[in-house]
Scaffold this motif. Sequence first.
Motif, PDB file in Angstrom:
ATOM      1  N   GLY A   1       0.814  -1.209   0.000  1.00  0.00           N
ATOM      2  CA  GLY A   1       0.000   0.000   0.000  1.00  0.00           C
ATOM      3  C   GLY A   1       0.841   1.249   0.000  1.00  0.00           C
ATOM      4  N   HIS A   2       0.228   2.322   0.495  1.00  0.00           N
ATOM      5  CA  HIS A   2       0.855   3.640   0.445  1.00  0.00           C
ATOM      6  C   HIS A   2       0.666   4.362   1.778  1.00  0.00           C
ATOM      7  N   SER A   3       1.700   5.082   2.177  1.00  0.00           N
ATOM      8  CA  SER A   3       1.616   5.935   3.355  1.00  0.00           C
ATOM      9  C   SER A   3       2.641   7.047   3.204  1.00  0.00           C
ATOM     10  N   ALA A   4       2.193   8.284   3.359  1.00  0.00           N
ATOM     11  CA  ALA A   4       3.123   9.411   3.288  1.00  0.00           C
ATOM     12  C   ALA A   4       3.959   9.523   4.559  1.00  0.00           C
ATOM     13  N   LYS A   5       3.478   8.910   5.646  1.00  0.00           N
ATOM     14  CA  LYS A   5       4.194   8.940   6.920  1.00  0.00           C
ATOM     15  C   LYS A   5       4.945   7.618   7.117  1.00  0.00           C
TER      16      LYS A   5
ATOM     17  N   GLU B   1     -18.706  -0.112   7.886  1.00  0.00           N
ATOM     18  CA  GLU B   1     -18.297   1.293   7.832  1.00  0.00           C
ATOM     19  C   GLU B   1     -17.334   1.660   8.955  1.00  0.00           C
ATOM     20  N   GLN B   2     -16.953   0.681   9.748  1.00  0.00           N
ATOM     21  CA  GLN B   2     -16.069   0.918  10.887  1.00  0.00           C
ATOM     22  C   GLN B   2     -14.659   0.403  10.592  1.00  0.00           C
ATOM     23  N   TRP B   3     -13.700   0.911  11.366  1.00  0.00           N
ATOM     24  CA  TRP B   3     -12.315   0.447  11.298  1.00  0.00           C
ATOM     25  C   TRP B   3     -11.919  -0.071  12.676  1.00  0.00           C
TER      26      TRP B   3
ATOM     27  N   GLU C   1      -5.458  -0.943  11.179  1.00  0.00           N
ATOM     28  CA  GLU C   1      -6.905  -1.135  11.305  1.00  0.00           C
ATOM     29  C   GLU C   1      -7.424  -1.809  10.048  1.00  0.00           C
ATOM     30  N   ARG C   2      -8.459  -2.646  10.229  1.00  0.00           N
ATOM     31  CA  ARG C   2      -9.127  -3.289   9.094  1.00  0.00           C
ATOM     32  C   ARG C   2     -10.552  -2.771   9.006  1.00  0.00           C
TER      33      ARG C   2
ATOM     34  N   ASP D   1      -8.451 -16.425   9.001  1.00  0.00           N
ATOM     35  CA  ASP D   1      -9.643 -16.362   8.156  1.00  0.00           C
ATOM     36  C   ASP D   1      -9.889 -14.969   7.584  1.00  0.00           C
ATOM     37  N   THR D   2      -8.889 -14.082   7.660  1.00  0.00           N
ATOM     38  CA  THR D   2      -9.029 -12.740   7.095  1.00  0.00           C
ATOM     39  C   THR D   2      -9.304 -12.829   5.596  1.00  0.00           C
ATOM     40  N   GLN D   3     -10.315 -12.134   5.137  1.00  0.00           N
ATOM     41  CA  GLN D   3     -10.684 -12.158   3.723  1.00  0.00           C
ATOM     42  C   GLN D   3      -9.616 -11.442   2.896  1.00  0.00           C
ATOM     43  N   HIS D   4      -9.328 -11.992   1.736  1.00  0.00           N
ATOM     44  CA  HIS D   4      -8.235 -11.449   0.928  1.00  0.00           C
ATOM     45  C   HIS D   4      -8.589 -10.151   0.220  1.00  0.00           C
ATOM     46  N   ASP D   5      -9.852  -9.765   0.269  1.00  0.00           N
ATOM     47  CA  ASP D   5     -10.226  -8.456  -0.289  1.00  0.00           C
ATOM     48  C   ASP D   5     -10.380  -7.403   0.800  1.00  0.00           C
ATOM     49  N   SER D   6      -9.885  -7.710   2.009  1.00  0.00           N
ATOM     50  CA  SER D   6      -9.980  -6.765   3.127  1.00  0.00           C
ATOM     51  C   SER D   6      -9.150  -5.514   2.846  1.00  0.00           C
ATOM     52  N   LEU D   7      -9.616  -4.398   3.424  1.00  0.00           N
ATOM     53  CA  LEU D   7      -8.912  -3.131   3.308  1.00  0.00           C
ATOM     54  C   LEU D   7      -8.331  -2.747   4.670  1.00  0.00           C
ATOM     55  N   PHE D   8      -7.123  -2.174   4.657  1.00  0.00           N
ATOM     56  CA  PHE D   8      -6.419  -1.817   5.885  1.00  0.00           C
ATOM     57  C   PHE D   8      -5.909  -0.382   5.787  1.00  0.00           C
ATOM     58  N   ARG D   9      -5.633   0.194   6.942  1.00  0.00           N
ATOM     59  CA  ARG D   9      -5.026   1.519   6.999  1.00  0.00           C
ATOM     60  C   ARG D   9      -4.253   1.636   8.303  1.00  0.00           C
ATOM     61  N   VAL D  10      -3.402   2.653   8.400  1.00  0.00           N
ATOM     62  CA  VAL D  10      -2.787   3.005   9.674  1.00  0.00           C
ATOM     63  C   VAL D  10      -3.875   3.577  10.575  1.00  0.00           C
ATOM     64  N   GLU D  11      -3.778   3.280  11.857  1.00  0.00           N
ATOM     65  CA  GLU D  11      -4.801   3.698  12.818  1.00  0.00           C
ATOM     66  C   GLU D  11      -5.130   5.190  12.684  1.00  0.00           C
ATOM     67  N   ASN D  12      -6.412   5.475  12.478  1.00  0.00           N
ATOM     68  CA  ASN D  12      -6.940   6.853  12.409  1.00  0.00           C
ATOM     69  C   ASN D  12      -6.329   7.686  11.282  1.00  0.00           C
ATOM     70  N   ASP D  13      -5.838   7.034  10.251  1.00  0.00           N
ATOM     71  CA  ASP D  13      -5.225   7.769   9.141  1.00  0.00           C
ATOM     72  C   ASP D  13      -5.900   7.374   7.826  1.00  0.00           C
ATOM     73  N   PRO D  14      -6.914   8.105   7.403  1.00  0.00           N
ATOM     74  CA  PRO D  14      -7.645   7.769   6.176  1.00  0.00           C
ATOM     75  C   PRO D  14      -6.833   7.970   4.905  1.00  0.00           C
ATOM     76  N   ASP D  15      -5.669   8.603   5.010  1.00  0.00           N
ATOM     77  CA  ASP D  15      -4.847   8.827   3.825  1.00  0.00           C
ATOM     78  C   ASP D  15      -3.926   7.646   3.514  1.00  0.00           C
ATOM     79  N   THR D  16      -3.960   6.614   4.349  1.00  0.00           N
ATOM     80  CA  THR D  16      -3.172   5.410   4.081  1.00  0.00           C
ATOM     81  C   THR D  16      -4.097   4.296   3.622  1.00  0.00           C
ATOM     82  N   ASN D  17      -3.555   3.368   2.861  1.00  0.00           N
ATOM     83  CA  ASN D  17      -4.356   2.219   2.439  1.00  0.00           C
ATOM     84  C   ASN D  17      -3.447   1.042   2.126  1.00  0.00           C
TER      85      ASN D  17
END
Length: 301
Positions: free
Chosen positions: A229-233, A247-249, A242-243, A274-290
């Motif tokens: 993924g990507h993270s500027a930090k 609508e929650q993380w 976070e996964r 059992d984590t689904q392979h299409d799951s989306l993740f980010r850094v905690e409380n950082d919507p600009d990461t994925n």
Amino acid sequence: MMNERLLFPSEPSVYHLNDIAVIRLEGPDAIKYLHGQVTCDVTALAPGQSTLGAHCTPKGKVLAIFRLVRREQDLLLIYKKELTDIQLAEFKKYAVFSKVSITDISEQYHVTGIAGTGTDNWLNNTVHGNANEIKLQVAADRWLMLSEKQPPLTLSLPEQPAADWYGLDILDGIPQLSKRTQAEFIPQALNLQALHAISFTKGCYTGQEIIARAKYRGANNRALFILQGHSAKPVTTDTVLERQIGEQWRGTGTILDVWQKQEQVLLSVVLASDTQHDSLFRVENDPDTNFTIIPLPYPLD
């Protein structure tokens, strides 16, 4: 999507790995002693052969992941230096009852990685002057080399950052522990069964009962995943992931290793198996990461 060959050089290249320990076991009981301590089948190795393995606590938690080399007169273990304080203390605890000596000989060796398109052919066709070189294949066109410091090793190859070597480990699904994650996971949570680092037929060794139970009774519910993924930090092994669930993380997983170049990031992460392979993740409380999951290079049981 990040190119999975992003880190792979177009020609054989060298990585100077100064954070690797080399531990020697020698003596009449060395093979027998090590066989009763680790997950791999030491007795099955002929001189010159090697394997991945793990040393665990009595509760089956991994203290170190290593590459084992059997030589004519001794055994060598190769793994991260930062793990040696705890791991060696545990290793030596019962050695007093056997005819075996365990010595840290890291200062005697250069440890280098060699990787890049054509590396297999380059090594097969290149004669080096040091008769004490040890070459261990990690993956296609990727090798570890141990050479005694005298005479000095000279390789006329382009140099790459050591961090990129561990990025290749992430892409190859090879876990790397740190002090933070030492003694936290059983081997199957790190996919070591898929890397042929566990023998389920060798008999007793430290932690064997719990490791066998995880296999035969389904007692393990975690696995190693590769995320990109990507993270500027900066992202570190202390970063909380976070996964997305609806609508929650929610916080998830443990980061074992990170490769980052500018905003591009690769992660080696232990998650629920059992984590689904299409799951989306980010850094905690950082919507600009994925981050998303990319396939492992091997099948899991």
